[in-house]
Design a protein around this motif. Structure first.
Motif, PDB file in Angstrom:
ATOM      1  N   LEU A  91     -28.588 -92.814 107.074  1.00 38.46           N
ATOM      2  CA  LEU A  91     -29.334 -93.343 105.933  1.00 38.46           C
ATOM      3  C   LEU A  91     -30.714 -92.702 105.841  1.00 38.46           C
ATOM      4  O   LEU A  91     -31.186 -92.358 104.745  1.00 38.46           O
ATOM      5  N   THR A  92     -31.377 -92.529 106.977  1.00 36.33           N
ATOM      6  CA  THR A  92     -32.703 -91.913 106.988  1.00 36.33           C
ATOM      7  C   THR A  92     -32.648 -90.480 106.483  1.00 36.33           C
ATOM      8  O   THR A  92     -33.473 -90.063 105.659  1.00 36.33           O
ATOM      9  N   LEU A  93     -31.668 -89.712 106.954  1.00 39.81           N
ATOM     10  CA  LEU A  93     -31.548 -88.324 106.538  1.00 39.81           C
ATOM     11  C   LEU A  93     -31.184 -88.203 105.057  1.00 39.81           C
ATOM     12  O   LEU A  93     -31.712 -87.346 104.343  1.00 39.81           O
ATOM     13  N   VAL A  94     -30.268 -89.055 104.604  1.00 33.66           N
ATOM     14  CA  VAL A  94     -29.885 -89.031 103.191  1.00 33.66           C
ATOM     15  C   VAL A  94     -31.069 -89.426 102.309  1.00 33.66           C
ATOM     16  O   VAL A  94     -31.328 -88.798 101.270  1.00 33.66           O
ATOM     17  N   ALA A  95     -31.794 -90.470 102.716  1.00 34.66           N
ATOM     18  CA  ALA A  95     -32.958 -90.905 101.943  1.00 34.66           C
ATOM     19  C   ALA A  95     -34.009 -89.807 101.874  1.00 34.66           C
ATOM     20  O   ALA A  95     -34.629 -89.573 100.825  1.00 34.66           O
ATOM     21  N   TYR A  96     -34.192 -89.095 102.986  1.00 34.04           N
ATOM     22  CA  TYR A  96     -35.177 -88.010 103.000  1.00 34.04           C
ATOM     23  C   TYR A  96     -34.738 -86.865 102.089  1.00 34.04           C
ATOM     24  O   TYR A  96     -35.543 -86.332 101.307  1.00 34.04           O
ATOM     25  N   GLY A  97     -33.461 -86.485 102.188  1.00 29.06           N
ATOM     26  CA  GLY A  97     -32.969 -85.417 101.332  1.00 29.06           C
ATOM     27  C   GLY A  97     -33.062 -85.762  99.861  1.00 29.06           C
ATOM     28  O   GLY A  97     -33.465 -84.935  99.030  1.00 29.06           O
ATOM     29  N   PHE A  98     -32.717 -87.006  99.530  1.00 26.88           N
ATOM     30  CA  PHE A  98     -32.788 -87.447  98.138  1.00 26.88           C
ATOM     31  C   PHE A  98     -34.226 -87.458  97.630  1.00 26.88           C
ATOM     32  O   PHE A  98     -34.505 -87.021  96.510  1.00 26.88           O
ATOM     33  N   SER A  99     -35.146 -87.957  98.457  1.00 25.30           N
ATOM     34  CA  SER A  99     -36.543 -88.058  98.032  1.00 25.30           C
ATOM     35  C   SER A  99     -37.160 -86.672  97.839  1.00 25.30           C
ATOM     36  O   SER A  99     -37.958 -86.468  96.917  1.00 25.30           O
ATOM     37  N   ARG A 100     -36.801 -85.714  98.694  1.00 22.12           N
ATOM     38  CA  ARG A 100     -37.304 -84.346  98.513  1.00 22.12           C
ATOM     39  C   ARG A 100     -36.787 -83.744  97.216  1.00 22.12           C
ATOM     40  O   ARG A 100     -37.527 -83.057  96.488  1.00 22.12           O
ATOM     41  N   TRP A 101     -35.527 -84.006  96.926  1.00 18.95           N
ATOM     42  CA  TRP A 101     -34.929 -83.472  95.698  1.00 18.95           C
ATOM     43  C   TRP A 101     -35.598 -84.048  94.465  1.00 18.95           C
ATOM     44  O   TRP A 101     -35.985 -83.304  93.549  1.00 18.95           O
ATOM     45  N   ILE A 102     -35.789 -85.351  94.440  1.00 22.40           N
ATOM     46  CA  ILE A 102     -36.363 -85.981  93.247  1.00 22.40           C
ATOM     47  C   ILE A 102     -37.845 -85.661  93.113  1.00 22.40           C
ATOM     48  O   ILE A 102     -38.375 -85.519  92.008  1.00 22.40           O
ATOM     49  N   TYR A 103     -38.541 -85.484  94.255  1.00 20.85           N
ATOM     50  CA  TYR A 103     -39.960 -85.140  94.191  1.00 20.85           C
ATOM     51  C   TYR A 103     -40.163 -83.731  93.643  1.00 20.85           C
ATOM     52  O   TYR A 103     -41.078 -83.475  92.852  1.00 20.85           O
ATOM     53  N   ARG A 104     -39.291 -82.816  94.044  1.00 22.42           N
ATOM     54  CA  ARG A 104     -39.394 -81.454  93.537  1.00 22.42           C
ATOM     55  C   ARG A 104     -39.093 -81.380  92.044  1.00 22.42           C
ATOM     56  O   ARG A 104     -39.650 -80.543  91.332  1.00 22.42           O
ATOM     57  N   ARG A 105     -38.233 -82.241  91.564  1.00 26.31           N
ATOM     58  CA  ARG A 105     -37.874 -82.240  90.145  1.00 26.31           C
ATOM     59  C   ARG A 105     -38.940 -82.914  89.289  1.00 26.31           C
ATOM     60  O   ARG A 105     -39.174 -82.504  88.157  1.00 26.31           O
ATOM     61  N   THR A 106     -39.565 -83.961  89.826  1.00 26.79           N
ATOM     62  CA  THR A 106     -40.522 -84.726  89.023  1.00 26.79           C
ATOM     63  C   THR A 106     -41.972 -84.361  89.306  1.00 26.79           C
ATOM     64  O   THR A 106     -42.818 -84.422  88.410  1.00 26.79           O
ATOM     65  N   GLY A 107     -42.278 -84.007  90.567  1.00 28.89           N
ATOM     66  CA  GLY A 107     -43.662 -83.718  90.935  1.00 28.89           C
ATOM     67  C   GLY A 107     -44.533 -84.953  91.022  1.00 28.89           C
ATOM     68  O   GLY A 107     -45.753 -84.848  91.174  1.00 28.89           O
ATOM     69  N   ARG A 108     -43.964 -86.123  90.938  1.00 28.00           N
ATOM     70  CA  ARG A 108     -44.734 -87.370  91.002  1.00 28.00           C
ATOM     71  C   ARG A 108     -44.927 -87.786  92.456  1.00 28.00           C
ATOM     72  O   ARG A 108     -43.956 -87.977  93.188  1.00 28.00           O
ATOM     73  N   TYR A 109     -46.195 -87.959  92.840  1.00 24.53           N
ATOM     74  CA  TYR A 109     -46.486 -88.250  94.241  1.00 24.53           C
ATOM     75  C   TYR A 109     -45.895 -89.583  94.695  1.00 24.53           C
ATOM     76  O   TYR A 109     -45.524 -89.742  95.846  1.00 24.53           O
ATOM     77  N   LEU A 110     -45.797 -90.534  93.782  1.00 27.26           N
ATOM     78  CA  LEU A 110     -45.232 -91.839  94.141  1.00 27.26           C
ATOM     79  C   LEU A 110     -43.748 -91.742  94.495  1.00 27.26           C
ATOM     80  O   LEU A 110     -43.182 -92.683  95.050  1.00 27.26           O
ATOM     81  N   LEU A 111     -43.124 -90.614  94.165  1.00 32.68           N
ATOM     82  CA  LEU A 111     -41.719 -90.392  94.519  1.00 32.68           C
ATOM     83  C   LEU A 111     -41.577 -89.411  95.677  1.00 32.68           C
ATOM     84  O   LEU A 111     -40.481 -88.916  95.942  1.00 32.68           O
TER      85      LEU A 111
END
Length: 228
Positions: free
Chosen positions: A13-33
């Motif tokens: 779960l930790t690894l999946v959450a980290y991978g997902f958060s990196r993906w969405i942060y790169r797409r949005t650029g929003r620091y809160l994500l």
């Protein structure tokens, strides 16, 4: 879920959450994500319904903390890469690190005393403004709880990086040295990441200052222990 499967569950779960958060942060650029904010939020959303305490999660994913050893050794790389910068501006950097460390330790200790926190929480709060690989051993040497210190470090980094971005708009910091040092002293790893978004030189300075501030606090640990 069987007890022996829980460590695997939290690891995945930790690894999946980290991978997902990196993906969405790169797409949005929003620091809160960013992973620093989104990963703990996702884990908390799962841990609360499962009645999983932080101590249990830390035990199930303890191997992640073992990565801090190689990370600490790798911190020698930015020092070597930025040795020319260090030699040119060592006095200004040293003064800034001393002032920042003193302010962080003083405000942490004062706030803990004002809130009448017990000694273990107080000593866990003191190293909150240095990066985790240095903060946890320092908390242990002072008599605090390293795992609790890691939580304080995370919150300090997140809010420090957010506040640093605001301060850059208001403070007349024209040099990359000053802007990078602002993030490196006040927000450690999260600040370094934020500084790289400002500029490459700022990110390099922030990384250098973060490492040197951590080392400075480690060397000062015996003095801090006697004073606190």
């Amino acid at each position: 879920m069987k007890l022996e499967l829980m460590p695997l569950f939290w690891l995945a779960l930790t690894l999946v959450a980290y991978g997902f958060s990196r993906w969405i942060y790169r797409r949005t650029g929003r620091y809160l994500l960013s992973p620093l904010i989104l990963v703990p939020a996702l884990l908390l959303a799962v841990a609360v319904p499962l009645n999983t305490a932080y101590a249990e999660y830390a035990t199930d994913t303890h191997w992640l903390m073992l990565v801090l050893g190689p990370v600490t050794v790798a911190f020698a790389i930015p020092i070597w890469q930025q040795r020319q910068l260090l030699m040119r501006h060592w006095s200004a950097l040293l003064l800034g690190m001393l002032a920042g460390s003193a302010a962080s330790i003083g405000t942490s200790f004062g706030l803990a005393k004002a809130l009448a926190l017990d000694s273990s929480v107080t000593l866990s709060l003191v190293p909150r403004s240095i990066t985790t690989p240095f903060a946890m051993p320092l908390a242990h040497d002072l008599g605090g709880v390293p795992e609790l210190t890691a939580v304080f470090v995370m919150f300090t980094g997140v809010f420090g990086a957010l506040l640093g971005g605001v301060l850059l708009k208001w403070l007349p910091l024209r040099s990359a040295l000053a802007r990078g040092a602002l993030f490196g002293v006040g927000a450690h790893g999260a600040g370094v990441s934020r500084a790289h978004e400002v500029g490459g030189e700022e990110g390099s300075v922030a990384g250098l200052v973060m490492v040197l501030t951590g080392l400075l606090n480690l060397f000062a640990a015996p003095l801090l222990a006697s004073l606190l």
